[in-house]
Design an enzyme around this catalytic site. Structure first.
Site, mmCIF file in Angstrom:
data_model
loop_
_atom_site.group_PDB
_atom_site.id
_atom_site.type_symbol
_atom_site.label_atom_id
_atom_site.label_comp_id
_atom_site.label_asym_id
_atom_site.label_seq_id
_atom_site.Cartn_x
_atom_site.Cartn_y
_atom_site.Cartn_z
ATOM 1 N N ASP A 134 0.855 -1.171 0.000
ATOM 2 C CA ASP A 134 0.000 0.000 0.000
ATOM 3 C C ASP A 134 0.903 1.237 0.000
ATOM 4 O OD1 ASP A 134 -2.444 1.570 0.481
ATOM 5 O OD2 ASP A 134 -1.591 1.862 2.484
ATOM 6 N N ASP A 175 0.038 5.105 0.933
ATOM 7 C CA ASP A 175 -0.074 6.063 2.030
ATOM 8 C C ASP A 175 -0.210 5.346 3.379
ATOM 9 O OD1 ASP A 175 -0.139 8.052 0.024
ATOM 10 O OD2 ASP A 175 -2.303 7.756 -0.206
#
Length: 223
Positions: free
Chosen positions: A23, A25
């Site tokens: 992922d 952020d």
């Protein structure tokens, strides 16, 4: 929306490779609320050596999979996102790391951009981005990891057939006793001891306080 490293695109490996899906952020970069500028993307500390080890020693592809509903919400544009991801690649290059691909889901049911306002099979927890990367980059999902800071990241990894690592305060708050890096892998039982119930299939393979800790543990396990 996809950005694949040109030297990998369209080239088959002798056998499917494992991957580490990350992922963006809050996992690869520090958490920000709807980053809109390149300078908003700041790498998590200590991740460079472990990412290099996974790629160079263990042969893992490094692939970012990120929900970016800010596109559907008109908070930034495709051009803004491209600039952010150029910056991200540059920042990683400074620590000796190269990504094999960046996969983005721009959709959201609450968007204001009509063509992006819908449900889709690529928005995590759906596994669409991971499945597409597996096809594009010839990846072995069963030997791969999905790392993220939300339960939706873990669920996407499960649905794609990957091992999973949940990182950050949500992950450690959910561990028994609040330990910083707990694993759901059961140790072999000693002869004659009662069987231990299997872990919840929705649980992550491991939890860690930071992305660097999760990457270190994945390296320790051999990628």
């Amino acid at each position: 929306m996809t950005s694949v490293r040109p030297s990998r695109a369209g080239r088959e490996s002798p056998a499917p490779r494992p991957a580490v899906f990350l992922d963006r952020d809050g996992t690869l970069t520090e958490a920000r609320h709807y980053p809109t500028r390149p300078s908003d993307l700041v790498l998590q500390p200590g991740i460079g050596p472990w990412l290099r080890t996974l790629r160079e020693t263990h042969g893992a592809a490094l692939v970012v999979v990120t929900n970016q509903s800010g596109l559907a919400r008109a908070l930034f544009t495709d051009r803004d996102l491209e600039a952010m991801h150029r910056h991200l690649r540059d920042e990683l290059a400074c620590v000796g790391v190269e990504l094999d691909g960046i996969y983005t889901c721009p959709h959201h049911v609450d968007g204001v951009v009509p063509e992006l306002t819908r449900r889709c099979p690529c928005r995590k927890p759906e596994p669409g981005m991971l499945l597409r990367a597996a096809t594009d980059l010839r990846l072995d999902l069963a030997r791969s990891w999905m790392i993220g800071d939300f339960a939706t990241d873990v669920e996407a990894g499960h649905r794609a057939g990957c091992r999973t690592a949940w990182v950050g305060p949500r992950a450690t708050a959910a561990t028994t006793g609040g330990t910083a890096a707990a694993t759901c892998d059961a140790a072999p039982a000693a002869p004659g001891t009662p069987p231990v119930p299997a872990p919840d299939p929705a649980a992550p393979t491991l939890r860690a306080a930071t992305t660097a800790e999760a990457l270190r543990e994945i390296c320790r396990r051999g990628g």
